[in-house]
Design a protein around this motif. Structure first.
Motif, PDB file in Angstrom:
ATOM      1  N   ASP A 127      13.588   9.734  -1.632  1.00 46.27           N
ATOM      2  CA  ASP A 127      14.590  10.258  -1.977  1.00 46.27           C
ATOM      3  C   ASP A 127      14.516  11.988  -2.020  1.00 46.27           C
ATOM      4  O   ASP A 127      15.347  12.869  -1.854  1.00 46.27           O
ATOM      5  N   LEU A 128      13.337  12.393  -1.917  1.00 49.88           N
ATOM      6  CA  LEU A 128      13.036  13.651  -2.007  1.00 49.88           C
ATOM      7  C   LEU A 128      13.090  14.464  -0.732  1.00 49.88           C
ATOM      8  O   LEU A 128      12.105  14.751  -0.177  1.00 49.88           O
ATOM      9  N   ARG A 129      14.189  14.555  -0.073  1.00 47.72           N
ATOM     10  CA  ARG A 129      14.365  14.793   1.290  1.00 47.72           C
ATOM     11  C   ARG A 129      13.776  16.140   1.664  1.00 47.72           C
ATOM     12  O   ARG A 129      12.928  16.290   2.604  1.00 47.72           O
ATOM     13  N   HIS A 130      14.180  17.142   0.766  1.00 50.80           N
ATOM     14  CA  HIS A 130      13.728  18.536   1.117  1.00 50.80           C
ATOM     15  C   HIS A 130      12.168  18.683   1.023  1.00 50.80           C
ATOM     16  O   HIS A 130      11.672  19.810   1.212  1.00 50.80           O
ATOM     17  N   LEU A 131      11.668  17.893   0.214  1.00 50.49           N
ATOM     18  CA  LEU A 131       9.990  17.912   0.166  1.00 50.49           C
ATOM     19  C   LEU A 131       9.315  17.072   0.902  1.00 50.49           C
ATOM     20  O   LEU A 131       7.853  16.963   1.031  1.00 50.49           O
TER      21      LEU A 131
ATOM     22  N   LEU B 123       0.976  -1.181   0.021  1.00 50.04           N
ATOM     23  CA  LEU B 123      -0.007  -0.081  -0.010  1.00 50.04           C
ATOM     24  C   LEU B 123       0.950   1.039   0.177  1.00 50.04           C
ATOM     25  O   LEU B 123       1.604   1.588   0.901  1.00 50.04           O
ATOM     26  N   VAL B 124       0.978   1.974  -1.179  1.00 53.82           N
ATOM     27  CA  VAL B 124       2.064   3.136  -1.246  1.00 53.82           C
ATOM     28  C   VAL B 124       1.374   4.232  -1.221  1.00 53.82           C
ATOM     29  O   VAL B 124       0.230   4.635  -1.575  1.00 53.82           O
ATOM     30  N   TYR B 125       2.250   5.231  -0.376  1.00 53.42           N
ATOM     31  CA  TYR B 125       1.977   6.813  -0.604  1.00 53.42           C
ATOM     32  C   TYR B 125       3.121   7.168  -0.768  1.00 53.42           C
ATOM     33  O   TYR B 125       4.111   6.765  -0.950  1.00 53.42           O
ATOM     34  N   ASP B 126       2.996   8.670  -1.052  1.00 53.12           N
ATOM     35  CA  ASP B 126       4.237   9.616  -1.408  1.00 53.12           C
ATOM     36  C   ASP B 126       4.535  10.399  -0.202  1.00 53.12           C
ATOM     37  O   ASP B 126       3.650  11.234   0.315  1.00 53.12           O
ATOM     38  N   VAL B 127       5.724  10.104   0.136  1.00 48.13           N
ATOM     39  CA  VAL B 127       6.162  10.812   1.465  1.00 48.13           C
ATOM     40  C   VAL B 127       5.965  12.440   1.246  1.00 48.13           C
ATOM     41  O   VAL B 127       6.213  13.110   2.234  1.00 48.13           O
TER      42      VAL B 127
END
Lengths: 263, 216
Positions: free
Chosen positions: B128-132, B90-94
Protein backbone atom coordinates in the motif's frame (compact mmCIF):
# COMPACT_ATOMS: atom_id res chain seq x y z
CA UNK A 1 26.28 8.19 28.53
CA UNK A 2 25.53 11.30 26.46
CA UNK A 3 28.86 10.88 24.72
CA UNK A 4 28.07 7.31 23.75
CA UNK A 5 24.86 8.49 22.16
CA UNK A 6 26.22 11.49 20.33
CA UNK A 7 29.73 10.63 19.23
CA UNK A 8 29.63 6.92 18.58
CA UNK A 9 27.80 5.08 15.85
CA UNK A 10 26.11 1.75 16.34
CA UNK A 11 25.30 -0.93 13.80
CA UNK A 12 22.00 -1.37 15.61
CA UNK A 13 20.71 2.18 15.19
CA UNK A 14 18.15 1.32 12.53
CA UNK A 15 16.97 -1.74 14.43
CA UNK A 16 16.50 0.38 17.53
CA UNK A 17 14.60 3.10 15.68
CA UNK A 18 12.29 0.54 14.12
CA UNK A 19 11.43 -0.93 17.50
CA UNK A 20 10.99 2.30 19.44
CA UNK A 21 7.35 2.68 18.46
CA UNK A 22 6.85 -1.05 19.00
CA UNK A 23 7.84 -0.94 22.66
CA UNK A 24 4.94 -0.37 25.08
CA UNK A 25 3.04 1.16 22.13
CA UNK A 26 -0.08 1.83 24.16
CA UNK A 27 1.65 3.30 27.21
CA UNK A 28 1.05 7.03 27.45
CA UNK A 29 4.74 7.81 28.08
CA UNK A 30 5.88 6.09 24.88
CA UNK A 31 2.86 6.75 22.70
CA UNK A 32 3.84 10.09 21.21
CA UNK A 33 5.93 9.76 18.07
CA UNK A 34 9.37 11.28 18.71
CA UNK A 35 8.07 12.40 22.12
CA UNK A 36 10.25 12.49 25.22
CA UNK A 37 9.53 8.87 26.10
CA UNK A 38 10.55 7.55 22.70
CA UNK A 39 13.63 9.78 22.61
CA UNK A 40 14.82 8.58 26.01
CA UNK A 41 14.23 4.99 25.04
CA UNK A 42 16.29 5.48 21.90
CA UNK A 43 19.11 7.13 23.84
CA UNK A 44 19.36 4.39 26.44
CA UNK A 45 19.28 1.58 23.89
CA UNK A 46 21.73 3.28 21.56
CA UNK A 47 24.10 4.01 24.42
CA UNK A 48 23.96 0.40 25.54
CA UNK A 49 24.54 -0.94 22.04
CA UNK A 50 27.72 1.14 21.87
CA UNK A 51 28.80 0.42 25.43
CA UNK A 52 28.54 -3.34 24.89
CA UNK A 53 29.04 -4.16 21.24
CA UNK A 54 28.91 -7.91 21.81
CA UNK A 55 25.33 -7.61 22.93
CA UNK A 56 24.47 -4.56 20.84
CA UNK A 57 20.73 -4.24 20.60
CA UNK A 58 18.41 -7.22 20.82
CA UNK A 59 14.62 -7.10 20.66
CA UNK A 60 13.27 -7.34 24.17
CA UNK A 61 15.86 -5.06 25.75
CA UNK A 62 13.57 -2.13 24.96
CA UNK A 63 11.01 -3.44 27.42
CA UNK A 64 13.58 -3.51 30.20
CA UNK A 65 14.84 -0.03 29.37
CA UNK A 66 11.30 1.27 28.91
CA UNK A 67 10.16 0.03 32.28
CA UNK A 68 13.17 1.60 33.99
CA UNK A 69 12.61 4.92 32.22
CA UNK A 70 9.21 5.28 33.86
CA UNK A 71 10.96 5.65 37.19
CA UNK A 72 14.31 7.28 36.58
CA UNK A 73 16.40 9.48 34.31
CA UNK A 74 18.00 8.28 31.10
CA UNK A 75 21.38 8.25 32.75
CA UNK A 76 20.20 6.11 35.68
CA UNK A 77 18.23 3.79 33.44
CA UNK A 78 21.31 3.24 31.30
CA UNK A 79 23.56 2.43 34.25
CA UNK A 80 20.96 0.18 35.83
CA UNK A 81 20.71 -1.69 32.55
CA UNK A 82 24.49 -2.05 32.57
CA UNK A 83 24.41 -3.25 36.17
CA UNK A 84 21.75 -5.85 35.42
CA UNK A 85 23.33 -7.22 32.28
CA UNK A 86 26.87 -7.20 33.61
CA UNK A 87 25.88 -8.61 36.97
CA UNK A 88 26.82 -5.83 39.39
CA UNK A 89 24.58 -7.20 42.14
CA UNK A 90 23.04 -10.45 40.93
CA UNK A 91 24.16 -12.95 38.32
CA UNK A 92 24.92 -11.31 34.94
CA UNK A 93 22.06 -11.41 32.43
CA UNK A 94 23.84 -10.51 29.22
CA UNK A 95 23.55 -14.16 28.15
CA UNK A 96 19.87 -13.47 27.53
CA UNK A 97 20.91 -11.36 24.55
CA UNK A 98 24.27 -12.63 23.37
CA UNK A 99 24.60 -14.54 20.08
CA UNK A 100 22.88 -17.90 20.46
CA UNK A 101 20.79 -16.56 23.37
CA UNK A 102 22.62 -19.01 25.66
CA UNK A 103 20.99 -17.93 28.90
CA UNK A 104 17.50 -18.11 27.41
CA UNK A 105 18.22 -21.67 26.36
CA UNK A 106 19.51 -22.53 29.82
CA UNK A 107 16.52 -20.95 31.57
CA UNK A 108 14.11 -22.80 29.30
CA UNK A 109 15.82 -26.07 30.15
CA UNK A 110 15.73 -25.32 33.86
CA UNK A 111 12.11 -24.24 33.72
CA UNK A 112 11.00 -27.36 31.89
CA UNK A 113 12.63 -29.54 34.53
CA UNK A 114 11.13 -27.51 37.37
CA UNK A 115 7.66 -27.88 35.87
CA UNK A 116 8.13 -31.64 35.77
CA UNK A 117 9.27 -31.69 39.38
CA UNK A 118 6.80 -29.27 40.92
CA UNK A 119 3.79 -30.05 38.73
CA UNK A 120 4.36 -33.61 37.52
CA UNK A 121 0.87 -34.10 36.12
CA UNK A 122 1.07 -30.91 34.08
CA UNK A 123 4.64 -31.68 33.04
CA UNK A 124 3.50 -34.99 31.67
CA UNK A 125 0.57 -33.37 29.91
CA UNK A 126 2.94 -30.86 28.29
CA UNK A 127 5.14 -33.71 27.08
CA UNK A 128 2.14 -35.52 25.68
CA UNK A 129 0.88 -32.44 23.88
CA UNK A 130 4.42 -31.58 22.80
CA UNK A 131 4.36 -28.23 24.49
CA UNK A 132 7.79 -26.83 25.05
CA UNK A 133 8.53 -23.83 27.28
CA UNK A 134 10.02 -21.94 24.34
CA UNK A 135 6.45 -21.72 23.04
CA UNK A 136 5.22 -19.66 25.97
CA UNK A 137 8.00 -18.74 28.39
CA UNK A 138 10.72 -17.18 26.21
CA UNK A 139 9.13 -13.77 26.66
CA UNK A 140 8.95 -14.20 30.43
CA UNK A 141 12.69 -14.64 30.59
CA UNK A 142 13.78 -12.23 27.86
CA UNK A 143 11.70 -9.31 29.20
CA UNK A 144 11.18 -10.37 32.83
CA UNK A 145 7.40 -10.42 32.44
CA UNK A 146 7.27 -6.87 31.11
CA UNK A 147 6.24 -7.79 27.54
CA UNK A 148 2.65 -8.87 27.92
CA UNK A 149 1.71 -8.85 31.58
CA UNK A 150 -0.37 -6.11 33.20
CA UNK A 151 1.83 -3.29 34.45
CA UNK A 152 0.81 -3.51 38.11
CA UNK A 153 1.86 -7.15 38.14
CA UNK A 154 5.06 -6.59 36.16
CA UNK A 155 6.11 -3.89 38.61
CA UNK A 156 5.54 -6.07 41.64
CA UNK A 157 7.64 -8.78 40.03
CA UNK A 158 10.34 -6.23 39.19
CA UNK A 159 10.52 -5.04 42.80
CA UNK A 160 11.42 -8.54 43.85
CA UNK A 161 13.62 -9.14 40.82
CA UNK A 162 15.75 -6.06 41.49
CA UNK A 163 16.10 -6.95 45.14
CA UNK A 164 16.55 -10.71 45.00
CA UNK A 165 17.54 -11.60 41.46
CA UNK A 166 16.30 -13.66 38.58
CA UNK A 167 14.85 -16.63 40.42
CA UNK A 168 11.58 -14.78 40.97
CA UNK A 169 10.91 -15.23 37.25
CA UNK A 170 10.98 -19.01 37.70
CA UNK A 171 8.86 -18.77 40.85
CA UNK A 172 6.21 -16.60 39.22
CA UNK A 173 6.18 -18.83 36.13
CA UNK A 174 5.59 -21.90 38.26
CA UNK A 175 2.99 -20.11 40.37
CA UNK A 176 1.04 -19.12 37.25
CA UNK A 177 1.02 -22.71 36.04
CA UNK A 178 0.05 -23.90 39.49
CA UNK A 179 -2.91 -21.50 39.73
CA UNK A 180 -4.22 -22.63 36.35
CA UNK A 181 -3.15 -26.24 36.73
CA UNK A 182 -6.58 -27.88 36.79
CA UNK A 183 -7.66 -26.01 33.70
CA UNK A 184 -4.41 -26.51 31.78
CA UNK A 185 -4.23 -30.28 32.20
CA UNK A 186 -7.53 -30.57 30.33
CA UNK A 187 -6.53 -28.63 27.26
CA UNK A 188 -5.23 -29.97 23.94
CA UNK A 189 -2.24 -28.50 22.12
CA UNK A 190 -3.71 -25.42 20.45
CA UNK A 191 -5.91 -24.36 23.32
CA UNK A 192 -3.06 -24.99 25.67
CA UNK A 193 -0.80 -22.61 23.79
CA UNK A 194 -3.53 -20.01 23.81
CA UNK A 195 -4.13 -20.43 27.54
CA UNK A 196 -0.43 -20.18 28.32
CA UNK A 197 -0.33 -16.81 26.60
CA UNK A 198 -3.58 -15.48 28.04
CA UNK A 199 -3.80 -16.18 31.73
CA UNK A 200 -7.08 -15.28 33.44
CA UNK A 201 -7.23 -12.06 35.39
CA UNK A 202 -7.58 -13.66 38.80
CA UNK A 203 -4.39 -15.65 38.26
CA UNK A 204 -2.58 -12.42 37.49
CA UNK A 205 -3.67 -10.69 40.66
CA UNK A 206 -0.35 -9.83 42.35
CA UNK A 207 -1.77 -10.43 45.83
CA UNK A 208 -2.59 -14.02 44.93
CA UNK A 209 0.27 -14.77 42.59
CA UNK A 210 3.24 -13.39 44.50
CA UNK A 211 2.64 -15.07 47.87
CA UNK A 212 2.26 -18.35 46.01
CA UNK A 213 5.44 -17.65 44.05
CA UNK A 214 7.40 -16.97 47.27
CA UNK A 215 6.29 -20.30 48.68
CA UNK A 216 7.89 -22.23 45.82
CA UNK A 217 11.50 -22.96 46.61
CA UNK A 218 13.73 -23.18 43.57
CA UNK A 219 17.21 -21.82 44.31
CA UNK A 220 18.94 -25.10 45.12
CA UNK A 221 17.43 -26.97 42.19
CA UNK A 222 18.20 -24.08 39.85
CA UNK A 223 21.86 -24.37 40.71
CA UNK A 224 21.87 -28.15 40.24
CA UNK A 225 19.98 -27.89 36.97
CA UNK A 226 22.38 -25.26 35.73
CA UNK A 227 25.23 -27.65 36.26
CA UNK A 228 23.29 -30.44 34.64
CA UNK A 229 22.66 -28.20 31.65
CA UNK A 230 26.31 -27.25 31.35
CA UNK A 231 27.32 -30.87 31.60
CA UNK A 232 24.83 -31.84 28.92
CA UNK A 233 26.08 -29.20 26.53
CA UNK A 234 29.76 -29.53 27.15
CA UNK A 235 31.61 -29.59 23.89
CA UNK A 236 28.90 -29.35 21.32
CA UNK A 237 27.00 -26.27 22.41
CA UNK A 238 29.85 -24.07 23.49
CA UNK A 239 31.34 -24.37 20.04
CA UNK A 240 28.04 -23.70 18.36
CA UNK A 241 28.16 -20.01 19.08
CA UNK A 242 31.39 -19.57 17.22
CA UNK A 243 30.78 -22.14 14.58
CA UNK A 244 27.25 -22.93 13.69
CA UNK A 245 28.10 -24.92 10.62
CA UNK A 246 30.27 -27.26 12.57
CA UNK A 247 27.43 -27.83 14.97
CA UNK A 248 25.04 -28.65 12.16
CA UNK A 249 27.58 -31.08 10.82
CA UNK A 250 27.96 -32.63 14.25
CA UNK A 251 24.21 -32.94 14.58
CA UNK A 252 23.83 -34.61 11.24
CA UNK A 253 26.61 -37.02 12.14
CA UNK A 254 24.98 -37.72 15.46
CA UNK A 255 21.59 -38.36 13.95
CA UNK A 256 23.15 -40.62 11.37
CA UNK A 257 24.84 -42.55 14.13
CA UNK A 258 21.58 -42.78 16.00
CA UNK A 259 19.83 -43.99 12.90
CA UNK A 260 22.37 -46.65 12.19
CA UNK A 261 22.42 -47.79 15.78
CA UNK A 262 18.69 -48.06 16.21
CA UNK A 263 17.27 -51.51 15.53
CA UNK B 1 -11.97 -38.07 26.99
CA UNK B 2 -12.42 -34.74 28.69
CA UNK B 3 -11.98 -32.94 25.43
CA UNK B 4 -11.97 -33.40 21.72
CA UNK B 5 -10.66 -31.19 18.99
CA UNK B 6 -13.86 -29.31 18.32
CA UNK B 7 -12.95 -28.32 14.81
CA UNK B 8 -13.14 -30.75 11.99
CA UNK B 9 -10.52 -30.87 9.29
CA UNK B 10 -9.06 -33.21 6.73
CA UNK B 11 -5.49 -31.96 6.77
CA UNK B 12 -3.32 -30.13 9.22
CA UNK B 13 -0.42 -28.19 7.76
CA UNK B 14 2.36 -26.48 9.63
CA UNK B 15 3.36 -23.16 8.10
CA UNK B 16 6.04 -20.70 9.21
CA UNK B 17 6.24 -16.95 8.73
CA UNK B 18 9.80 -15.72 8.37
CA UNK B 19 11.64 -12.64 7.20
CA UNK B 20 13.43 -9.59 8.59
CA UNK B 21 12.25 -7.71 11.64
CA UNK B 22 9.51 -5.16 10.99
CA UNK B 23 8.33 -6.41 7.59
CA UNK B 24 4.85 -7.12 8.92
CA UNK B 25 4.79 -10.84 9.63
CA UNK B 26 2.64 -10.56 12.75
CA UNK B 27 0.11 -8.31 11.05
CA UNK B 28 -0.13 -10.68 8.09
CA UNK B 29 -0.90 -13.44 10.57
CA UNK B 30 -3.49 -11.44 12.51
CA UNK B 31 -5.09 -10.28 9.25
CA UNK B 32 -5.38 -13.85 8.01
CA UNK B 33 -6.47 -15.53 11.23
CA UNK B 34 -8.54 -12.79 12.92
CA UNK B 35 -8.99 -10.16 10.20
CA UNK B 36 -7.23 -7.64 12.43
CA UNK B 37 -4.46 -5.15 11.83
CA UNK B 38 -2.72 -3.11 14.47
CA UNK B 39 -0.64 0.00 13.93
CA UNK B 40 0.40 -0.25 17.54
CA UNK B 41 1.80 -3.75 17.58
CA UNK B 42 4.76 -4.81 19.67
CA UNK B 43 7.79 -6.46 18.15
CA UNK B 44 7.53 -10.24 18.39
CA UNK B 45 9.68 -11.81 21.07
CA UNK B 46 10.32 -15.48 20.37
CA UNK B 47 7.40 -17.09 18.55
CA UNK B 48 3.67 -16.56 18.19
CA UNK B 49 1.08 -19.04 17.05
CA UNK B 50 -2.32 -18.99 15.40
CA UNK B 51 -4.54 -21.25 13.31
CA UNK B 52 -7.21 -21.02 10.67
CA UNK B 53 -9.07 -23.54 8.57
CA UNK B 54 -10.01 -23.00 4.95
CA UNK B 55 -11.54 -25.03 2.16
CA UNK B 56 -9.23 -26.33 -0.53
CA UNK B 57 -11.07 -28.16 -3.27
CA UNK B 58 -13.51 -30.27 -1.29
CA UNK B 59 -11.26 -30.64 1.75
CA UNK B 60 -10.96 -28.68 4.96
CA UNK B 61 -7.37 -27.69 5.50
CA UNK B 62 -6.23 -26.33 8.81
CA UNK B 63 -3.11 -24.20 8.98
CA UNK B 64 -1.05 -24.09 12.15
CA UNK B 65 1.00 -20.97 11.64
CA UNK B 66 4.14 -20.09 13.58
CA UNK B 67 5.14 -16.46 13.48
CA UNK B 68 8.79 -15.93 14.37
CA UNK B 69 10.83 -13.02 15.66
CA UNK B 70 12.73 -11.55 12.73
CA UNK B 71 15.91 -10.34 14.36
CA UNK B 72 18.89 -12.43 13.39
CA UNK B 73 19.83 -13.29 16.95
CA UNK B 74 16.48 -14.93 17.57
CA UNK B 75 17.21 -17.66 15.08
CA UNK B 76 18.81 -19.54 17.97
CA UNK B 77 15.26 -20.09 19.19
CA UNK B 78 13.14 -19.76 16.08
CA UNK B 79 14.94 -22.10 13.70
CA UNK B 80 13.70 -25.06 15.76
CA UNK B 81 10.24 -24.14 14.51
CA UNK B 82 11.15 -24.63 10.85
CA UNK B 83 11.40 -28.34 11.35
CA UNK B 84 8.38 -30.18 10.05
CA UNK B 85 7.00 -27.13 8.28
CA UNK B 86 5.37 -27.93 4.95
CA UNK B 87 4.82 -24.32 3.94
CA UNK B 88 6.51 -20.96 4.46
CA UNK B 89 5.73 -17.35 3.77
CA UNK B 90 9.03 -15.54 3.39
CA UNK B 91 8.18 -11.89 3.89
CA UNK B 92 10.05 -8.75 2.90
CA UNK B 93 9.02 -5.09 3.01
CA UNK B 94 8.64 -3.52 -0.45
CA UNK B 95 9.73 -0.16 1.00
CA UNK B 96 13.01 -1.44 2.44
CA UNK B 97 15.35 -2.92 -0.12
CA UNK B 98 17.62 -4.50 2.47
CA UNK B 99 14.80 -6.78 3.60
CA UNK B 100 14.60 -8.06 0.03
CA UNK B 101 18.36 -8.53 -0.17
CA UNK B 102 18.17 -10.70 2.96
CA UNK B 103 15.61 -13.01 1.38
CA UNK B 104 18.40 -15.12 -0.02
CA UNK B 105 19.76 -15.83 3.46
CA UNK B 106 16.32 -16.65 4.80
CA UNK B 107 15.81 -19.02 1.92
CA UNK B 108 19.03 -20.81 2.67
CA UNK B 109 18.15 -21.02 6.34
CA UNK B 110 14.76 -22.45 5.43
CA UNK B 111 16.12 -25.01 3.00
CA UNK B 112 18.75 -26.10 5.50
CA UNK B 113 16.09 -26.90 8.06
CA UNK B 114 13.12 -28.21 6.09
CA UNK B 115 11.97 -30.91 3.71
CA UNK B 116 12.72 -30.31 0.01
CA UNK B 117 9.02 -30.42 -0.77
CA UNK B 118 8.24 -27.37 1.33
CA UNK B 119 6.03 -24.84 -0.45
CA UNK B 120 7.57 -21.38 -0.25
CA UNK B 121 5.86 -18.13 -1.09
CA UNK B 122 7.87 -14.94 -1.36
CA UNK B 123 5.70 -12.14 -0.01
CA UNK B 124 6.33 -8.44 -0.64
CA UNK B 125 4.33 -6.77 2.12
CA UNK B 126 3.34 -3.11 2.65
CA UNK B 127 2.40 -2.77 -1.02
CA UNK B 128 0.00 0.00 0.00
CA UNK B 129 2.95 2.36 0.52
CA UNK B 130 3.23 3.07 -3.20
CA UNK B 131 5.20 6.30 -2.88
CA UNK B 132 7.87 4.58 -0.76
CA UNK B 133 8.39 1.51 -2.89
CA UNK B 134 12.03 0.41 -3.10
CA UNK B 135 11.66 -3.10 -4.56
CA UNK B 136 10.05 -3.45 -7.97
CA UNK B 137 7.52 -6.17 -8.63
CA UNK B 138 9.57 -7.32 -11.62
CA UNK B 139 12.75 -7.83 -9.59
CA UNK B 140 10.93 -9.84 -6.97
CA UNK B 141 9.11 -11.87 -9.58
CA UNK B 142 12.35 -12.68 -11.37
CA UNK B 143 13.97 -13.70 -8.11
CA UNK B 144 11.05 -15.93 -7.19
CA UNK B 145 11.19 -17.61 -10.59
CA UNK B 146 14.90 -18.20 -10.27
CA UNK B 147 14.49 -19.67 -6.80
CA UNK B 148 11.42 -21.62 -7.76
CA UNK B 149 9.15 -20.09 -5.15
CA UNK B 150 5.71 -18.59 -5.46
CA UNK B 151 5.37 -14.84 -5.25
CA UNK B 152 2.76 -12.29 -4.23
CA UNK B 153 2.63 -8.69 -3.08
CA UNK B 154 0.39 -8.00 -0.11
CA UNK B 155 -0.84 -5.30 2.19
CA UNK B 156 -1.83 -6.44 5.65
CA UNK B 157 -3.09 -2.89 6.28
CA UNK B 158 -5.44 -2.81 3.29
CA UNK B 159 -6.12 -6.50 3.50
CA UNK B 160 -4.85 -6.89 -0.05
CA UNK B 161 -3.85 -10.37 -1.22
CA UNK B 162 -3.36 -11.65 2.34
CA UNK B 163 -6.10 -14.20 1.96
CA UNK B 164 -4.76 -15.11 -1.48
CA UNK B 165 -1.20 -15.59 -0.31
CA UNK B 166 -2.08 -17.99 2.50
CA UNK B 167 -4.71 -19.78 0.45
CA UNK B 168 -2.28 -20.28 -2.41
CA UNK B 169 0.34 -21.76 -0.10
CA UNK B 170 -2.18 -24.12 1.49
CA UNK B 171 -3.56 -25.12 -1.89
CA UNK B 172 -0.10 -25.87 -3.20
CA UNK B 173 0.75 -27.91 -0.11
CA UNK B 174 -2.45 -29.84 -0.58
CA UNK B 175 -1.44 -30.48 -4.17
CA UNK B 176 1.99 -31.75 -3.13
CA UNK B 177 0.44 -33.96 -0.49
CA UNK B 178 -2.10 -35.46 -2.85
CA UNK B 179 0.60 -36.14 -5.39
CA UNK B 180 2.90 -37.67 -2.81
CA UNK B 181 0.10 -39.76 -1.40
CA UNK B 182 -0.46 -41.15 -4.89
CA UNK B 183 3.22 -41.85 -5.38
CA UNK B 184 4.12 -43.30 -2.02
CA UNK B 185 0.84 -44.12 -0.40
CA UNK B 186 2.16 -42.85 2.90
CA UNK B 187 3.60 -39.57 3.91
CA UNK B 188 5.24 -38.63 7.14
CA UNK B 189 5.24 -34.87 6.67
CA UNK B 190 1.50 -34.49 6.47
CA UNK B 191 -1.24 -35.38 8.79
CA UNK B 192 -4.20 -37.17 7.31
CA UNK B 193 -7.26 -36.97 9.46
CA UNK B 194 -7.44 -39.12 12.51
CA UNK B 195 -3.83 -40.02 12.60
CA UNK B 196 -1.69 -38.92 15.49
CA UNK B 197 1.87 -38.42 14.50
CA UNK B 198 4.95 -38.26 16.56
CA UNK B 199 7.86 -36.40 15.15
CA UNK B 200 11.13 -36.98 16.88
CA UNK B 201 11.45 -36.50 20.60
CA UNK B 202 9.16 -34.62 22.89
CA UNK B 203 11.55 -31.69 22.66
CA UNK B 204 10.81 -31.40 19.01
CA UNK B 205 8.85 -28.18 18.81
CA UNK B 206 7.89 -28.85 15.22
CA UNK B 207 5.65 -31.66 16.20
CA UNK B 208 2.05 -31.08 15.38
CA UNK B 209 -0.63 -33.35 16.58
CA UNK B 210 -4.30 -33.73 16.75
CA UNK B 211 -5.33 -34.59 20.25
CA UNK B 212 -7.99 -37.00 21.28
CA UNK B 213 -8.63 -38.17 17.77
CA UNK B 214 -8.63 -41.88 18.31
CA UNK B 215 -10.85 -42.29 21.30
CA UNK B 216 -14.30 -41.81 19.85
Amino acid sequence: MRQLVIYETSASELDIIRDISRTFPSHVFFQQRHGPGQRSLYNVLKAYSVYDRDVGYVQGMGFLAGLLLLYMSEEDAFWLLVALLKGAVHAPMEGLYLVGLPLVQQYLFQFEQLVKEHLPKLGQHFSQEMINPSMYASQWFITIFSYSFPFPLALRIWDVFLYEGFQIVFQVGLALLKLCHDELVKLPFEKLIHALRNFPEDAMDPDTLLPLAFSIKVSKRLEELKQEYEEKNKGSLTQSVSNNKQLKHLHSLKSKQLLSKSP
Amino acid sequence: MAYRADDDYDYLFKVVLIGDSGVGKSNLLSRFTRNEFSLESKSTIGVEFATRSIHVDDKVVKAQIWDTAGQERYRAITSAYYRGAVGALLVYDVTRHVTFENVERWLKELRDHTDTNIVIMLVGNKADLRHLRAVSTEDAKAFAEKENTFFMETSALESMNVENAFTEVLTQIHRVVSRKALEVGDDSTTLPKGQTINVGSKDDVSAVKKAGCCSA
